[in-house]
Scaffold this active site. Structure first.
Site, mmCIF file in Angstrom:
data_model
loop_
_atom_site.group_PDB
_atom_site.id
_atom_site.type_symbol
_atom_site.label_atom_id
_atom_site.label_comp_id
_atom_site.label_asym_id
_atom_site.label_seq_id
_atom_site.Cartn_x
_atom_site.Cartn_y
_atom_site.Cartn_z
ATOM 1 N N HIS A 103 0.844 0.377 -13.585
ATOM 2 C CA HIS A 103 1.608 -0.845 -13.874
ATOM 3 C C HIS A 103 3.091 -0.492 -13.866
ATOM 4 O O HIS A 103 3.486 0.522 -14.450
ATOM 5 C CB HIS A 103 1.213 -1.418 -15.237
ATOM 6 C CG HIS A 103 1.892 -2.703 -15.546
ATOM 7 N ND1 HIS A 103 1.503 -3.892 -14.990
ATOM 8 C CD2 HIS A 103 2.949 -2.980 -16.353
ATOM 9 C CE1 HIS A 103 2.290 -4.858 -15.426
ATOM 10 N NE2 HIS A 103 3.181 -4.325 -16.243
ATOM 11 N N GLU A 127 6.515 5.952 -9.432
ATOM 12 C CA GLU A 127 5.122 5.718 -9.019
ATOM 13 C C GLU A 127 4.686 6.758 -7.987
ATOM 14 O O GLU A 127 3.658 7.410 -8.132
ATOM 15 C CB GLU A 127 4.985 4.324 -8.413
ATOM 16 C CG GLU A 127 5.220 3.206 -9.394
ATOM 17 C CD GLU A 127 5.108 1.833 -8.745
ATOM 18 O OE1 GLU A 127 4.953 0.859 -9.485
ATOM 19 O OE2 GLU A 127 5.166 1.741 -7.503
ATOM 20 N N ASN A 169 -5.429 2.364 -13.196
ATOM 21 C CA ASN A 169 -4.462 1.430 -12.616
ATOM 22 C C ASN A 169 -3.054 1.918 -12.905
ATOM 23 O O ASN A 169 -2.845 2.654 -13.878
ATOM 24 C CB ASN A 169 -4.655 0.033 -13.235
ATOM 25 C CG ASN A 169 -3.680 -0.991 -12.666
ATOM 26 O OD1 ASN A 169 -3.492 -1.079 -11.460
ATOM 27 N ND2 ASN A 169 -3.004 -1.720 -13.562
ATOM 28 N N LEU A 202 -8.409 -9.508 -11.376
ATOM 29 C CA LEU A 202 -9.070 -8.891 -12.525
ATOM 30 C C LEU A 202 -10.444 -8.401 -12.062
ATOM 31 O O LEU A 202 -11.127 -9.112 -11.333
ATOM 32 C CB LEU A 202 -9.232 -9.938 -13.643
ATOM 33 C CG LEU A 202 -9.618 -9.460 -15.029
ATOM 34 C CD1 LEU A 202 -8.532 -8.584 -15.631
ATOM 35 C CD2 LEU A 202 -9.895 -10.661 -15.946
ATOM 36 N N GLY A 244 0.777 -1.228 0.000
ATOM 37 C CA GLY A 244 0.000 0.000 0.000
ATOM 38 C C GLY A 244 0.813 1.284 0.000
ATOM 39 O O GLY A 244 0.293 2.334 0.370
ATOM 40 N N SER A 245 2.058 1.255 -0.455
ATOM 41 C CA SER A 245 2.863 2.487 -0.455
ATOM 42 C C SER A 245 2.269 3.524 -1.406
ATOM 43 O O SER A 245 2.278 4.722 -1.111
ATOM 44 C CB SER A 245 4.312 2.176 -0.837
ATOM 45 O OG SER A 245 4.410 1.857 -2.216
ATOM 46 N N ASN A 246 1.700 3.094 -2.537
ATOM 47 C CA ASN A 246 1.065 4.053 -3.445
ATOM 48 C C ASN A 246 -0.209 4.624 -2.828
ATOM 49 O O ASN A 246 -0.472 5.819 -2.933
ATOM 50 C CB ASN A 246 0.752 3.386 -4.788
ATOM 51 C CG ASN A 246 1.975 3.296 -5.669
ATOM 52 O OD1 ASN A 246 2.382 4.280 -6.254
ATOM 53 N ND2 ASN A 246 2.567 2.122 -5.736
ATOM 54 N N ASP A 297 -4.209 -4.878 -17.891
ATOM 55 C CA ASP A 297 -3.217 -3.950 -18.452
ATOM 56 C C ASP A 297 -3.454 -3.527 -19.891
ATOM 57 O O ASP A 297 -2.508 -3.194 -20.610
ATOM 58 C CB ASP A 297 -1.808 -4.586 -18.362
ATOM 59 C CG ASP A 297 -1.450 -4.998 -16.952
ATOM 60 O OD1 ASP A 297 -0.743 -6.007 -16.788
ATOM 61 O OD2 ASP A 297 -1.910 -4.307 -16.015
HETATM 62 C C1 GRF Z 1 3.271 -1.222 -7.633
HETATM 63 O O1 GRF Z 1 4.536 -1.528 -8.154
HETATM 64 C C2 GRF Z 1 2.285 -1.045 -8.767
HETATM 65 O O2 GRF Z 1 2.846 -0.520 -9.956
HETATM 66 C C3 GRF Z 1 1.819 -2.433 -8.997
HETATM 67 O O3 GRF Z 1 1.742 -3.012 -7.711
HETATM 68 C C4 GRF Z 1 2.697 -2.383 -6.845
HETATM 69 C C5 GRF Z 1 1.982 -1.939 -5.598
HETATM 70 O O4 GRF Z 1 2.895 -1.433 -4.653
HETATM 71 N N1 GRF Z 1 0.586 -2.545 -9.732
HETATM 72 P P1 GRF Z 1 2.342 -0.837 -3.252
HETATM 73 O O5 GRF Z 1 1.502 -1.903 -2.599
HETATM 74 O O6 GRF Z 1 1.559 0.391 -3.590
HETATM 75 O O7 GRF Z 1 3.589 -0.521 -2.486
#
Ligand code: GRF
Length: 192
Positions: A106, A176, A104, A89, A14-16, A147
């Site tokens: 990727h 990201e 999304n 999916l 969940g870092s994003n 994707d």
């Molecule tokens: C990221 O690399 C994203 O591009 C991919 O899954 C990963 C999720 O990372 N789809 P995090 O859980 O947000 O750290």
């Protein structure tokens, strides 16, 4: 302008999701209304708790055999669904209920190194094994195939011949965290 609501789907660390929560913290026009996960052990749950964002967990049956998740998102008036490391999916019914309202990220430059089974470290290993000189991120709208939705944004980073998959993963994660929140904001502004 009514407040816009985002729902984030995540299966892992969940870092994003955290970067997106940080980015929108304090905004009065946009809120993260919900974080959803298919993994009760996902690191994103603890991150959501720190931002006081409600979490909804669901299982495969609830997600694919019922419209629980779709109808809950509609009832909550969710404007944009953001996938951030969500591994499943999406059912066609959910994609059809939110046309051009699901994005999304990727960790590679699609259309290369995408598709079923191409996630996380497998992507970076494939990039290194192919001897690519660059990698990067792709942010795209989500359709019913892995994707394959329309690309919204890409950014790239160099891959040195000596780079390990871990090193590529680190460079890609920097991209990201730098771009995903801002691109989500732009997509929301364009929703009109
Ligand atoms: C990221 O690399 C994203 O591009 C991919 O899954 C990963 C999720 O990372 N789809 P995090 O859980 O947000 O750290």
């Amino acid at each position: 302008m009514p407040k816009r609501s985002i729902a984030i789907f995540a299966s892992g660390s969940g870092s994003n999701a955290e970067k997106i929560a940080e980015y929108f913290a304090g905004r009065t026009d946009i809120e993260i209304a919900l974080i959803l996960s298919n993994n009760p052990k996902a690191g994103v749950i603890e991150r959501a708790r720190r931002f006081h964002i409600p979490v909804l967990l669901f299982d495969r049956t609830g997600f694919y055999q019922t419209d629980q998740v779709t109808s809950l998102l509609q009832k909550q008036g969710i404007d944009l669904i953001v996938l951030a490391g969500f591994m499943w999916l999406l059912p066609a019914s959910l994609v059809q209920a939110f046309p051009n309202r699901i994005v999304n990220i990727h960790p590679a430059l699609l259309p290369k190194f995408g598709g079923k089974g191409m996630y996380g470290h497998f992507v970076h290993e494939a990039v290194v094994a192919a001897g690519e000189a660059e990698s990067g991120i792709t942010i795209h709208f989500v359709n019913e195939q892995y994707d394959e939705g329309q690309v919204i944004f890409q950014a790239n980073c160099p891959v040195e011949p000596t780079d390990s998959p871990d090193e590529v993963a680190r460079k890609v994660q920097v991209l990201e965290h730098r771009h995903y929140p801002r691109v989500v904001d732009e997509v929301l502004q364009r929703l009109g």
